[in-house]
Motif scaffolding. Structure first.
Motif, PDB file in Angstrom:
ATOM      1  N   VAL A 248       0.850  -1.190   0.000  1.00 52.12           N
ATOM      2  CA  VAL A 248       0.000   0.000   0.000  1.00 52.12           C
ATOM      3  C   VAL A 248       0.886   1.240   0.000  1.00 52.12           C
ATOM      4  CG1 VAL A 248      -1.826   1.265   1.193  1.00 52.12           C
ATOM      5  CG2 VAL A 248      -1.782  -1.235   1.292  1.00 52.12           C
ATOM      6  N   SER A 249       0.593   2.182  -0.901  1.00 52.58           N
ATOM      7  CA  SER A 249       1.402   3.396  -1.013  1.00 52.58           C
ATOM      8  C   SER A 249       0.873   4.488  -0.080  1.00 52.58           C
ATOM      9  CB  SER A 249       1.389   3.904  -2.453  1.00 52.58           C
ATOM     10  OG  SER A 249       0.125   4.451  -2.768  1.00 52.58           O
ATOM     11  N   GLU A 250       1.638   5.556   0.040  1.00 46.84           N
ATOM     12  CA  GLU A 250       1.259   6.672   0.908  1.00 46.84           C
ATOM     13  C   GLU A 250      -0.034   7.329   0.452  1.00 46.84           C
ATOM     14  OE1 GLU A 250       3.378  10.687   2.816  1.00 46.84           O
ATOM     15  OE2 GLU A 250       4.227   9.698   1.053  1.00 46.84           O
ATOM     16  N   GLN A 251      -0.308   7.318  -0.854  1.00 46.48           N
ATOM     17  CA  GLN A 251      -1.507   7.942  -1.402  1.00 46.48           C
ATOM     18  C   GLN A 251      -2.709   6.995  -1.420  1.00 46.48           C
ATOM     19  OE1 GLN A 251      -1.564  11.159  -2.066  1.00 46.48           O
ATOM     20  NE2 GLN A 251       0.611  11.305  -1.515  1.00 46.48           N
ATOM     21  N   GLY A 252      -2.547   5.790  -0.859  1.00 46.64           N
ATOM     22  CA  GLY A 252      -3.676   4.877  -0.738  1.00 46.64           C
ATOM     23  C   GLY A 252      -3.815   3.855  -1.845  1.00 46.64           C
ATOM     24  N   TYR A 253      -2.855   3.782  -2.780  1.00 49.27           N
ATOM     25  CA  TYR A 253      -2.897   2.763  -3.832  1.00 49.27           C
ATOM     26  C   TYR A 253      -2.334   1.452  -3.278  1.00 49.27           C
ATOM     27  CZ  TYR A 253      -3.785   6.568  -7.100  1.00 49.27           C
ATOM     28  OH  TYR A 253      -4.342   7.645  -7.744  1.00 49.27           O
ATOM     29  N   GLY A 254      -2.982   0.362  -3.600  1.00 50.30           N
ATOM     30  CA  GLY A 254      -2.539  -0.927  -3.082  1.00 50.30           C
ATOM     31  C   GLY A 254      -2.610  -2.017  -4.130  1.00 50.30           C
ATOM     32  N   LYS A 255      -1.808  -3.044  -3.951  1.00 44.54           N
ATOM     33  CA  LYS A 255      -1.853  -4.205  -4.849  1.00 44.54           C
ATOM     34  C   LYS A 255      -1.360  -5.432  -4.087  1.00 44.54           C
ATOM     35  CE  LYS A 255       2.753  -3.610  -6.858  1.00 44.54           C
ATOM     36  NZ  LYS A 255       3.298  -4.909  -6.489  1.00 44.54           N
ATOM     37  N   ARG A 256      -1.793  -6.578  -4.560  1.00 43.03           N
ATOM     38  CA  ARG A 256      -1.431  -7.846  -3.943  1.00 43.03           C
ATOM     39  C   ARG A 256      -0.652  -8.688  -4.938  1.00 43.03           C
ATOM     40  NH1 ARG A 256      -5.840 -12.452  -2.277  1.00 43.03           N
ATOM     41  NH2 ARG A 256      -4.399 -14.015  -1.461  1.00 43.03           N
ATOM     42  N   SER A 257       0.468  -9.253  -4.490  1.00 40.72           N
ATOM     43  CA  SER A 257       1.332 -10.022  -5.392  1.00 40.72           C
ATOM     44  C   SER A 257       1.752 -11.326  -4.731  1.00 40.72           C
ATOM     45  CB  SER A 257       2.592  -9.222  -5.750  1.00 40.72           C
ATOM     46  OG  SER A 257       2.269  -7.952  -6.254  1.00 40.72           O
ATOM     47  N   ASP A 258       2.075 -12.313  -5.568  1.00 41.81           N
ATOM     48  CA  ASP A 258       2.657 -13.554  -5.065  1.00 41.81           C
ATOM     49  C   ASP A 258       4.085 -13.300  -4.607  1.00 41.81           C
ATOM     50  OD1 ASP A 258       0.371 -15.018  -5.616  1.00 41.81           O
ATOM     51  OD2 ASP A 258       1.047 -15.555  -7.639  1.00 41.81           O
ATOM     52  N   ILE A 259       4.486 -13.983  -3.584  1.00 39.62           N
ATOM     53  CA  ILE A 259       5.843 -13.806  -3.061  1.00 39.62           C
ATOM     54  C   ILE A 259       6.875 -14.242  -4.086  1.00 39.62           C
ATOM     55  CG2 ILE A 259       7.466 -14.594  -1.291  1.00 39.62           C
ATOM     56  CD1 ILE A 259       5.127 -14.666   0.641  1.00 39.62           C
ATOM     57  N   GLU A 260       6.540 -15.243  -4.883  1.00 35.61           N
ATOM     58  CA  GLU A 260       7.481 -15.727  -5.880  1.00 35.61           C
ATOM     59  C   GLU A 260       7.761 -14.691  -6.967  1.00 35.61           C
ATOM     60  OE1 GLU A 260       9.243 -18.348  -5.521  1.00 35.61           O
ATOM     61  OE2 GLU A 260       8.191 -18.864  -3.672  1.00 35.61           O
ATOM     62  N   ASP A 261       6.929 -13.634  -7.046  1.00 32.52           N
ATOM     63  CA  ASP A 261       7.197 -12.563  -7.996  1.00 32.52           C
ATOM     64  C   ASP A 261       8.409 -11.736  -7.577  1.00 32.52           C
ATOM     65  OD1 ASP A 261       5.075 -13.325  -9.529  1.00 32.52           O
ATOM     66  OD2 ASP A 261       3.672 -11.861  -8.704  1.00 32.52           O
TER      67      ASP A 261
END
Length: 277
Positions: A248-261
């Motif tokens: 999650v960024s300071e401006q509220g943007y977020g994303k979910r990723s696999d650890i293997e990435d």
């Protein structure tokens, strides 16, 4: 005279009992009820107990002062130990039953009023430990520190198993640096450290040797040379195949990723760009 002598002996016994077993006496009167310990951004804490049905709208869990918000919530029993780590590298302890109980909407009390923290120091990290007297547990788990400038240090939990009222030096901090994250590991975790510029590094904790309690640590991540870069977080992964990462960024943007990435690299390297993972 006999009464005076008997009273004198009893006073001596009371003094010995107070100095030697006061903590055990208090602990014996407190049950193992499950509570929630909350810590706010400005360092206030309390605990409460509340349950509800799945799918409910929820209820207000804590009042906060202006420009403050709840930052951490820990499920714990009354005999669990909360470990508090400050930005200057000191460690303090509190039993959960030593934290004043508040109502569900209470604002809590400042941690500085519960611990002997220097006026210019701030608590920045927390750990919850079930039992510091469990020899097998404290000799098989580790406390992992990460600082703003990318320094990392790994120490056996046993080194922090003897609480002192005035705290102890948990890590030696260099000038213009501070502790930003502390995690507990089992000796076989994956470590991911992220910096302010959106880059992250992943490596196995075996790349960090075990050090003494007052050691400074080693380089965990090389920061960008723009003058404004710093480490903003560290996490420990137990099962890379089953877990994922939420960024999650300071401006509220977020994303979910696999650890293997996140490819594995050597400890102390430059890291990879995590915004494109």
């Amino acid at each position: 005279e006999r009464c005076a002598e008997w009273r004198s002996r009893q006073d001596g016994k009371c003094k010995n009992d107070q100095s030697g077993s006061a903590e055990h006496a208090v602990a014996g009167e407190v049950g193992e009820n499950r509570k929630c310990a909350g810590v706010a951004l400005q360092g206030e804490s309390d605990y409460w107990k509340k349950s509800g049905r799945r799918g409910g709208v929820g209820s207000k869990g804590s009042e906060t002062r202006d420009e403050d918000f709840v930052e951490h919530i820990y499920p714990a029993t009354m005999h669990n130990t909360m470990m508090f780590f400050t930005q200057k590298g000191k460690c303090y302890w509190l039993k959960v039953y030593e934290i004043p109980e508040g109502t569900k909407n209470a604002k809590g009390r400042a941690i500085q009023n519960l611990l002997n923290i220097d006026s210019d120091d701030v608590v920045t990290a927390y750990l919850r430990v079930k039992n510091l007297n469990d020899t097998e547990f404290i000799n098989s788990h580790y406390v992992l520190f990460c600082t703003k400038n990318g320094v990392i240090k790994k120490t056996l939990l046993e080194q922090y198993s003897r609480p002192r009222q005035n705290g102890v030096n948990a890590i030696t901090i260099r000038e213009d640096d501070k502790v930003i994250e502390v995690r507990m590991t089992n000796g076989d975790n994956e470590i991911i450290i992220a910096n302010r510029n959106g880059r992250a590094i992943r490596f196995h904790e075996s790349a960090v040797r075990v050090m003494g309690r007052t050691a400074t640590g080693v380089r965990g991540m090389t920061l960008d040379e723009d003058g404004g870069d710093e480490v903003i977080g560290m996490i420990c992964i137990k099962d890379p195949e089953a877990e994922s990462i939420m960024v999650v960024s300071e401006q509220g943007y977020g994303k979910r990723s696999d650890i293997e990435d996140y490819r594995k690299t050597n400890r102390g390297s430059k890291s990879c760009n995590q915004e494109n993972r």
